[in-house]
Design a protein around this motif. Structure first.
Motif, short mmCIF file in Angstrom:
data_model
loop_
_atom_site.label_atom_id
_atom_site.label_comp_id
_atom_site.label_asym_id
_atom_site.label_seq_id
_atom_site.Cartn_x
_atom_site.Cartn_y
_atom_site.Cartn_z
N ALA A 45 8.41 20.35 -17.33
CA ALA A 45 9.84 20.23 -17.03
C ALA A 45 10.62 21.43 -17.56
O ALA A 45 11.53 21.94 -16.90
N ILE A 46 10.26 21.90 -18.76
CA ILE A 46 10.94 23.07 -19.34
C ILE A 46 10.69 24.31 -18.48
O ILE A 46 11.58 25.15 -18.31
N ALA A 47 9.48 24.42 -17.93
CA ALA A 47 9.16 25.57 -17.09
C ALA A 47 10.03 25.63 -15.84
O ALA A 47 10.19 26.70 -15.23
N GLY A 48 10.59 24.50 -15.45
CA GLY A 48 11.45 24.47 -14.26
C GLY A 48 12.90 24.82 -14.51
O GLY A 48 13.70 24.86 -13.57
N ILE A 49 13.26 25.06 -15.76
CA ILE A 49 14.65 25.43 -16.09
C ILE A 49 14.89 26.89 -15.68
O ILE A 49 14.05 27.76 -15.90
N VAL B 298 0.32 12.60 -28.39
CA VAL B 298 1.43 13.54 -28.49
C VAL B 298 1.18 14.79 -27.66
O VAL B 298 2.09 15.30 -26.99
N GLY B 299 -0.03 15.30 -27.65
CA GLY B 299 -0.32 16.52 -26.89
C GLY B 299 -0.23 16.30 -25.40
O GLY B 299 0.26 17.15 -24.65
N TRP B 300 -0.70 15.14 -24.95
CA TRP B 300 -0.65 14.83 -23.52
C TRP B 300 0.79 14.66 -23.05
O TRP B 300 1.15 15.10 -21.96
N SER B 301 1.63 14.02 -23.87
CA SER B 301 3.04 13.87 -23.52
C SER B 301 3.73 15.22 -23.45
O SER B 301 4.60 15.44 -22.60
N ALA B 302 3.36 16.13 -24.37
CA ALA B 302 4.00 17.44 -24.40
C ALA B 302 3.76 18.22 -23.11
O ALA B 302 4.61 19.04 -22.72
N ILE B 303 2.63 17.99 -22.45
CA ILE B 303 2.33 18.70 -21.20
C ILE B 303 3.40 18.41 -20.15
O ILE B 303 3.87 19.30 -19.44
N ILE B 304 3.81 17.15 -20.06
CA ILE B 304 4.82 16.75 -19.08
C ILE B 304 6.14 17.44 -19.37
O ILE B 304 6.81 17.98 -18.48
N TYR B 305 6.54 17.44 -20.65
CA TYR B 305 7.82 18.06 -21.01
C TYR B 305 7.76 19.57 -20.86
O TYR B 305 8.76 20.20 -20.49
N LEU B 306 6.60 20.18 -21.13
CA LEU B 306 6.46 21.62 -20.94
C LEU B 306 6.61 21.99 -19.47
O LEU B 306 7.21 23.02 -19.12
N LEU C 230 7.15 18.70 -29.84
CA LEU C 230 6.01 19.62 -29.69
C LEU C 230 6.20 20.52 -28.48
O LEU C 230 5.90 21.73 -28.54
N ALA C 231 6.69 19.96 -27.38
CA ALA C 231 6.91 20.77 -26.17
C ALA C 231 7.96 21.86 -26.42
O ALA C 231 7.79 23.01 -26.00
N VAL C 232 9.04 21.50 -27.09
CA VAL C 232 10.09 22.47 -27.39
C VAL C 232 9.56 23.57 -28.31
O VAL C 232 9.83 24.77 -28.10
N LEU C 233 8.81 23.19 -29.34
CA LEU C 233 8.25 24.18 -30.26
C LEU C 233 7.26 25.11 -29.56
O LEU C 233 7.28 26.33 -29.77
N LEU C 234 6.40 24.55 -28.72
CA LEU C 234 5.44 25.38 -27.99
C LEU C 234 6.16 26.33 -27.03
O LEU C 234 5.70 27.46 -26.81
N ASN C 235 7.27 25.86 -26.46
CA ASN C 235 8.02 26.72 -25.55
C ASN C 235 8.63 27.92 -26.26
O ASN C 235 8.86 28.97 -25.64
N GLU C 236 8.87 27.77 -27.56
CA GLU C 236 9.47 28.86 -28.33
C GLU C 236 8.44 29.84 -28.88
O GLU C 236 8.80 30.90 -29.38
#
Length: 319
Positions: free
Chosen positions: A203-207, A193-201, A113-119
């Motif tokens: 982390a993605i923002a820091g790339i 699932v949505g709460w977990s995606a926040i953490i990964y999002l 979900l985090a990867v999809l939202l990032n796209e």
């Protein structure tokens, strides 16, 4: 170095070293004051109650208290009582299986979900999906069970009404040993699932965005960038969360299971915590409950230390 040697070394430190340390403490006094409430909280409610673990080695009596209760003979009496119980291995197996299912099936949806939202390029749509997906995290487990019942109840559940209209028979989802674990895991995924995606999002923002720009110049598509940049960029966060989850592998979610299970699904749903609640606390066998809790803690420490050492290879360790 012994405590005597440490004390002697501290006494012979130059005055300027001690003065410098006092100056540092005074300079950051506001931060230390902010730290104080948390320290007091953990000291009173986390570390002080640890003395109660001694109950596991005593024939605890509520009237006599911890100090007045006699020591168990032998000292491992209540540990042996648990493992001699006919339900011990069943509850251990259920606990490990449910935790494993939640770990294997619960982590990938949050990452996906985090990867999809990032796209997603439309910010309004991204915010809408993110808000809808993490709202269930704030719902009480009683409400979650009410929704599951409204959907899967054998008598008047919406899904069962549809199945009954086609096949003529309803499926006992909530009382079937074949379906209960799947429903348990699926409802947990939907809630978190949505709460977990926040953490990964986060982390993605820091790339570093320049990595994506370089990949585009080399002709990489979105899937290539996800596989070679996004996922490796959040690998350390994934490993960190995995290590933390392994430390609670024997928890398996007491609240969710206690609310959702029933006597029909005990063979596949009864975990250590629910067994302890019934046998140790309802029957007031506090020594047995404490012994099993201490056993869980020791296993959790071993798992989290072992997982942390393994995670160091992927730069995802805690210490």
């Amino acid at each position: 170095m012994t405590e005597t040697h440490r004390a002697a070394a501290a006494a012979h430190r130059p005055p300027e070293v001690r003065r410098k340390r006092r100056d540092v403490i005074w300079r950051y006094r506001a931060l230390y004051l902010m730290l104080l409430p948390g320290f007091v909280y953990y000291a009173i409610y986390v570390y002080a109650p640890m003395y109660g673990a001694v109950i596991a080695f005593k024939d605890y009596n509520v009237i006599k208290g911890i100090f007045g209760s006699p020591w168990a003979d032998p000292w491992y009496k209540y540990f042996k009582a648990f493992f001699d119980s006919p339900y011990a291995w069943q509850t251990l197996r259920n606990t490990l299986l449910i935790s494993l299912y939640k770990l294997v099936w619960g982590m990938p949806p949050g990452i996906l979900l985090a990867v999809l939202l990032n796209e997603v390029r439309h910010e309004w749509y991204k915010r809408f999906v993110q808000t809808v997906s993490y709202l269930p995290h704030f719902l009480s487990m009683v409400i979650i069970y009410g929704l599951v019942t409204a959907l899967l109840s054998q008598t008047d559940g919406l899904l069962n009404q549809w199945i009954k209209s086609i096949t003529g028979e309803a499926v006992p989802f909530l009382t079937s040993t074949d379906w209960f674990r799947s429903i348990l895991v699926a409802s947990g995924i939907w809630q978190n699932v949505g709460w977990s995606a926040i953490i990964y999002l986060a982390a993605i923002a820091g790339i570093d965005p320049s990595l994506y720009e370089a990949a585009r110049c080399d002709g990489a598509g979105r899937l290539r960038m996800i596989w070679h940049i996004t996922l490796p960029g959040i690998r350390s966060v994934i490993m960190l969360l995995l290590v933390l989850r392994l430390g609670h592998v024997l928890d398996a979610g007491f609240e969710q299971i206690y609310i959702m299970y029933n006597v029909h699904v005990y063979p596949v749903a009864d975990i250590i915590d629910t067994w302890v609640f019934r046998v140790g606390l309802v029957e007031m066998n506090f020594s047995l409950a404490t012994a099993v809790g201490l056993f869980k803690t020791l296993i959790g420490i071993v798992l989290i230390v072992g997982a942390n050492r393994l995670a160091k290879r992927w730069e995802g360790s805690i210490w």
